[in-house]
Design a protein around this motif. Structure first.
Motif, PDB file in Angstrom:
ATOM      1  N   UNK A 287      -7.772  -0.955 -19.738  1.00  0.00           N
ATOM      2  CA  UNK A 287      -6.354  -0.591 -19.680  1.00  0.00           C
ATOM      3  C   UNK A 287      -5.454  -1.792 -19.958  1.00  0.00           C
ATOM      4  N   UNK A 288      -5.940  -3.005 -19.676  1.00  0.00           N
ATOM      5  CA  UNK A 288      -5.116  -4.191 -19.947  1.00  0.00           C
ATOM      6  C   UNK A 288      -4.809  -4.320 -21.433  1.00  0.00           C
ATOM      7  N   UNK A 289      -5.735  -3.881 -22.292  1.00  0.00           N
ATOM      8  CA  UNK A 289      -5.528  -3.979 -23.742  1.00  0.00           C
ATOM      9  C   UNK A 289      -4.421  -3.034 -24.193  1.00  0.00           C
ATOM     10  N   UNK A 290      -4.236  -1.931 -23.481  1.00  0.00           N
ATOM     11  CA  UNK A 290      -3.215  -0.948 -23.878  1.00  0.00           C
ATOM     12  C   UNK A 290      -1.798  -1.376 -23.506  1.00  0.00           C
ATOM     13  N   UNK A 291      -1.672  -2.226 -22.496  1.00  0.00           N
ATOM     14  CA  UNK A 291      -0.348  -2.543 -21.980  1.00  0.00           C
ATOM     15  C   UNK A 291       0.596  -3.141 -23.034  1.00  0.00           C
ATOM     16  N   UNK A 292       0.162  -4.106 -23.886  1.00  0.00           N
ATOM     17  CA  UNK A 292       1.094  -4.603 -24.914  1.00  0.00           C
ATOM     18  C   UNK A 292       1.569  -3.510 -25.863  1.00  0.00           C
ATOM     19  N   UNK A 293       0.701  -2.558 -26.165  1.00  0.00           N
ATOM     20  CA  UNK A 293       1.087  -1.486 -27.076  1.00  0.00           C
ATOM     21  C   UNK A 293       2.089  -0.539 -26.417  1.00  0.00           C
ATOM     22  N   UNK A 294       1.878  -0.218 -25.144  1.00  0.00           N
ATOM     23  CA  UNK A 294       2.794   0.687 -24.447  1.00  0.00           C
ATOM     24  C   UNK A 294       4.141   0.032 -24.170  1.00  0.00           C
ATOM     25  N   UNK A 295       4.131  -1.285 -23.958  1.00  0.00           N
ATOM     26  CA  UNK A 295       5.382  -1.994 -23.687  1.00  0.00           C
ATOM     27  C   UNK A 295       6.064  -2.493 -24.952  1.00  0.00           C
ATOM     28  N   UNK A 296       5.489  -2.214 -26.138  1.00  0.00           N
ATOM     29  CA  UNK A 296       6.038  -2.746 -27.384  1.00  0.00           C
ATOM     30  C   UNK A 296       7.427  -2.213 -27.688  1.00  0.00           C
ATOM     31  N   UNK A 297       7.782  -1.088 -27.090  1.00  0.00           N
ATOM     32  CA  UNK A 297       9.096  -0.516 -27.368  1.00  0.00           C
ATOM     33  C   UNK A 297      10.217  -1.456 -26.913  1.00  0.00           C
ATOM     34  N   UNK A 298       9.906  -2.349 -25.950  1.00  0.00           N
ATOM     35  CA  UNK A 298      10.937  -3.272 -25.471  1.00  0.00           C
ATOM     36  C   UNK A 298      11.096  -4.487 -26.381  1.00  0.00           C
ATOM     37  N   UNK A 299      10.232  -4.650 -27.384  1.00  0.00           N
ATOM     38  CA  UNK A 299      10.282  -5.845 -28.232  1.00  0.00           C
ATOM     39  C   UNK A 299      11.171  -5.670 -29.447  1.00  0.00           C
ATOM     40  N   UNK A 300      11.371  -4.452 -29.860  1.00  0.00           N
ATOM     41  CA  UNK A 300      12.041  -4.230 -31.145  1.00  0.00           C
ATOM     42  C   UNK A 300      13.378  -3.510 -30.926  1.00  0.00           C
ATOM     43  N   UNK A 314      11.764   2.531 -20.752  1.00  0.00           N
ATOM     44  CA  UNK A 314      10.828   3.411 -21.455  1.00  0.00           C
ATOM     45  C   UNK A 314       9.424   2.801 -21.465  1.00  0.00           C
ATOM     46  N   UNK A 315       9.337   1.494 -21.751  1.00  0.00           N
ATOM     47  CA  UNK A 315       8.035   0.837 -21.731  1.00  0.00           C
ATOM     48  C   UNK A 315       7.387   0.874 -20.364  1.00  0.00           C
ATOM     49  N   UNK A 316       8.192   0.659 -19.316  1.00  0.00           N
ATOM     50  CA  UNK A 316       7.653   0.728 -17.962  1.00  0.00           C
ATOM     51  C   UNK A 316       7.207   2.144 -17.627  1.00  0.00           C
ATOM     52  N   UNK A 317       7.957   3.136 -18.069  1.00  0.00           N
ATOM     53  CA  UNK A 317       7.589   4.529 -17.804  1.00  0.00           C
ATOM     54  C   UNK A 317       6.283   4.887 -18.495  1.00  0.00           C
ATOM     55  N   UNK A 318       6.106   4.413 -19.736  1.00  0.00           N
ATOM     56  CA  UNK A 318       4.851   4.676 -20.427  1.00  0.00           C
ATOM     57  C   UNK A 318       3.678   4.030 -19.695  1.00  0.00           C
ATOM     58  N   UNK A 347      -7.299   9.392 -20.682  1.00  0.00           N
ATOM     59  CA  UNK A 347      -6.005   8.707 -20.560  1.00  0.00           C
ATOM     60  C   UNK A 347      -5.884   7.509 -21.496  1.00  0.00           C
ATOM     61  N   UNK A 348      -6.897   6.613 -21.590  1.00  0.00           N
ATOM     62  CA  UNK A 348      -6.770   5.500 -22.554  1.00  0.00           C
ATOM     63  C   UNK A 348      -6.594   5.960 -23.993  1.00  0.00           C
ATOM     64  N   UNK A 349      -7.375   6.957 -24.413  1.00  0.00           N
ATOM     65  CA  UNK A 349      -7.275   7.413 -25.803  1.00  0.00           C
ATOM     66  C   UNK A 349      -5.938   8.112 -26.055  1.00  0.00           C
ATOM     67  N   UNK A 350      -5.470   8.907 -25.082  1.00  0.00           N
ATOM     68  CA  UNK A 350      -4.206   9.605 -25.243  1.00  0.00           C
ATOM     69  C   UNK A 350      -3.052   8.622 -25.371  1.00  0.00           C
ATOM     70  N   UNK A 351      -2.993   7.635 -24.480  1.00  0.00           N
ATOM     71  CA  UNK A 351      -1.872   6.701 -24.505  1.00  0.00           C
ATOM     72  C   UNK A 351      -2.009   5.685 -25.628  1.00  0.00           C
ATOM     73  N   UNK A 352      -3.218   5.471 -26.136  1.00  0.00           N
ATOM     74  CA  UNK A 352      -3.371   4.668 -27.347  1.00  0.00           C
ATOM     75  C   UNK A 352      -2.700   5.367 -28.524  1.00  0.00           C
ATOM     76  N   UNK A 353      -2.907   6.678 -28.637  1.00  0.00           N
ATOM     77  CA  UNK A 353      -2.255   7.437 -29.701  1.00  0.00           C
ATOM     78  C   UNK A 353      -0.738   7.475 -29.514  1.00  0.00           C
ATOM     79  N   UNK A 354      -0.289   7.625 -28.263  1.00  0.00           N
ATOM     80  CA  UNK A 354       1.152   7.654 -28.000  1.00  0.00           C
ATOM     81  C   UNK A 354       1.787   6.318 -28.367  1.00  0.00           C
ATOM     82  N   UNK A 355       1.173   5.227 -27.942  1.00  0.00           N
ATOM     83  CA  UNK A 355       1.724   3.915 -28.252  1.00  0.00           C
ATOM     84  C   UNK A 355       1.770   3.634 -29.737  1.00  0.00           C
ATOM     85  N   UNK A 356       0.707   3.994 -30.450  1.00  0.00           N
ATOM     86  CA  UNK A 356       0.674   3.783 -31.890  1.00  0.00           C
ATOM     87  C   UNK A 356       1.700   4.651 -32.606  1.00  0.00           C
ATOM     88  N   UNK A 357       1.842   5.881 -32.163  1.00  0.00           N
ATOM     89  CA  UNK A 357       2.810   6.763 -32.823  1.00  0.00           C
ATOM     90  C   UNK A 357       4.238   6.272 -32.621  1.00  0.00           C
TER      91      UNK A 357
END
Length: 364
Positions: A287-300, A314-318, A347-357
C-alpha cells in the motif's frame, strides 16, 4: 521515456519525501504510544513486582505494532506535504515546462515508497511477529513479572473440554496425523479444584484415536507421579478446534503461515481466513507504493487558482478511502464472504486504477 530523466532531481525528490515520511511516522508513533501507555500503565503497575522496567518492556513490545500499523498513513501524509510544497513553490511547473511528465515527477517518490514498503515487509517478518507473540503471551498472564512467553514462530493451544483444560505448545498436521507437542491436561472437579494433571511429550491423533507418549500423571495429594510410555486419551473436542487456535497470522511469519495453510489444506480443513491473511502480508506493505499515486492530485494544478487545499483534501480522501476499503475487504475474506486473493488485492488494484485514471485525465 526514461523513468528518471534526471538523477539529481530523483535524489532531491526522494530525499525530501523520505524525510517527511519519517517525521510523520515518528510524530504519530510517539503520540499514539503515549496514549496507549497511559491506558495500560494502571494494569501493568497493579501487578506486584512491576515497575518502570515493566513499562519500558511494554513500550518495546507495543511500539513495533504501532510502527507497522501507521507506516502507510505516514507515507500518505508525507506524500501530500511533499507534493503540496513542490506545487506551492512552482517546482512542479518548472519540471513540467522542462518536458518531464507527471509520471516522471512521481517516479522518484514511488521508488522511495517501494523501498519503504520492502523495509515494512521485512520489519513485519522479523520484528513485529515476535513482539506481537510476546505481548500476547504477557497479556494472557496479566502482565506477570516473569511470564512464560510463547516462541515467536508458534501459537500456544488452549482448549476447554467441559471443566478440563487442554494445553499444548502448538498443533502440527503432518502426514495425516495431528500432533500436539508438550501436551498438558488439567482435570478439575466442581469448584475449579484440580483433580489430576497429566503431561506428555506429545499427543498424537491418527486413525480416529488419540495416543499420549511419555506420560506423567500427577495427583494433587502430592503422591509420586505415575509414568507410562503410552496411554490412550478420549476427548469430545474436535480436531478442527485445535487447528483453528494453533495459528495466529499476527504472530507468525509469512513462511510459517504458508506452511500452516498447506498442512490444513492437506487435512481437508478450511483455510480461506488464513489465506486472506497470508496474501495481506504482502498487499499490506504494498500500500505504501500506492500512496504517491493517490496523493498526486495535490501536486498538479495552478497555485493561484486557489484550489490547492481542495486538491490536498481530495488526495487525503483517496488515501483514507483506500485504507477503509482494504480493511473491509480483508474482514470479508476472513469471514469467507469473498475469495482470499480478492480480499487482499481488490482494494490495491481498484485504487491503482483510480489513481492512474485521475492522473491521466488531469495531467497526461
Amino acid at each position: 521515456m526514461r523513468l528518471f530523466p534526471s538523477s539529481t532531481l530523483a535524489r532531491y525528490l526522494g530525499q525530501m519525501f523520505t524525510i517527511r515520511v519519517l517525521a510523520f511516522l515518528i510524530g504519530l508513533v510517539m503520540v499514539l504510544q503515549t496514549l496507549d501507555l497511559l491506558s495500560e500503565s494502571d494494569k501493568i503497575l497493579a501487578v506486584e513486582g512491576n515497575g518502570y522496567g515493566a513499562l519500558l518492556h511494554y513500550v518495546s513490545l507495543r511500539m513495533p505494532q504501532l510502527i507497522s500499523q501507521f507506516l502507510p498513513f505516514s507515507v500518505l501524509l508525507g506524500t501530500l506535504v511533499t507534493l503540496a510544497t513542490l506545487n506551492q513553490t512552482s517546482e512542479v511547473v518548472v519540471m513540467r515546462a522542462a518536458g518531464i511528465s507527471a509520471h516522471q515527477v512521481l517516479m522518484p517518490l514511488v521508488a522511495a515508497a517501494g523501498l519503504i514498503g520492502l523495509a515494512h515487509f521485512v520489519f513485519n517478518e522479523t520484528v513485529v511477529v515476535q513482539s506481537t507473540a510476546q505481548l500476547q503471551a504477557w497479556e494472557r498472564v496479566g502482565y506477570a513479572p516473569r511470564s512464560e512467553e510463547a516462541p515467536p514462530e508458534t501459537q500456544e493451544v488452549w482448549v476447554a473440554d467441559g471443566a478440563t483444560i487442554i494445553h499444548a505448545r502448538e498443533a502440527i498436521q503432518r502426514d495425516g496425523r495431528l500432533i500436539l507437542p508438550n501436551f498438558e491436561l488439567y482435570e478439575r472437579r466442581e469448584g475449579s479444584h484440580l483433580s489430576r494433571v497429566t503431561t506428555a511429550a506429545r499427543a498424537e491423533y491418527a486413525g480416529g484415536t488419540w495416543t499420549l507418549y511419555d506420560v506423567r500423571e500427577y495427583s494433587p495429594t502430592g503422591a509420586p507421579p505415575v509414568r507410562r510410555d503410552t496411554q490412550p486419551w478420549h476427548t469430545n473436542v474436535q480436531t478442527d478446534r485445535f487447528l483453528a487456535v494453533a495459528v495466529d497470522p499476527a504472530t507468525v511469519s509469512y513462511l510459517r503461515l504458508h506452511r500452516a495453510v498447506a498442512e490444513l489444506s492437506e487435512g481437508g480443513h478450511p483455510t480461506e481466513s488464513l489465506l486472506a491473511s497470508l496474501y495481506h502480508k504482502i498487499s499490506g506493505p504494498f500500500s505504501s507504493v500506492l500512496m504517491p499515486l493517490l496523493a498526486a492530485v495535490s501536486a498538479f494544478g495552478v497555485v493561484r487558482s486557489g484550489k490547492l487545499f481542495v486538491r490536498i483534501v481530495i488526495g487525503m480522501a483517496l488515501g483514507f478511502g483506500y485504507f477503509v476499503a482494504d480493511n473491509f475487504m480483508l474482514a470479508m475474506g476472513q469471514f469467507g464472504t469473498v475469495p482470499p486473493f480478492l480480499a487482499a488485492w481488490a482494494a490495491p488494484l481498484l485504487f491503482l486504477c483510480i489513481g492512474e485514471s485521475v492522473l491521466f485525465r488531469t495531467e497526461e
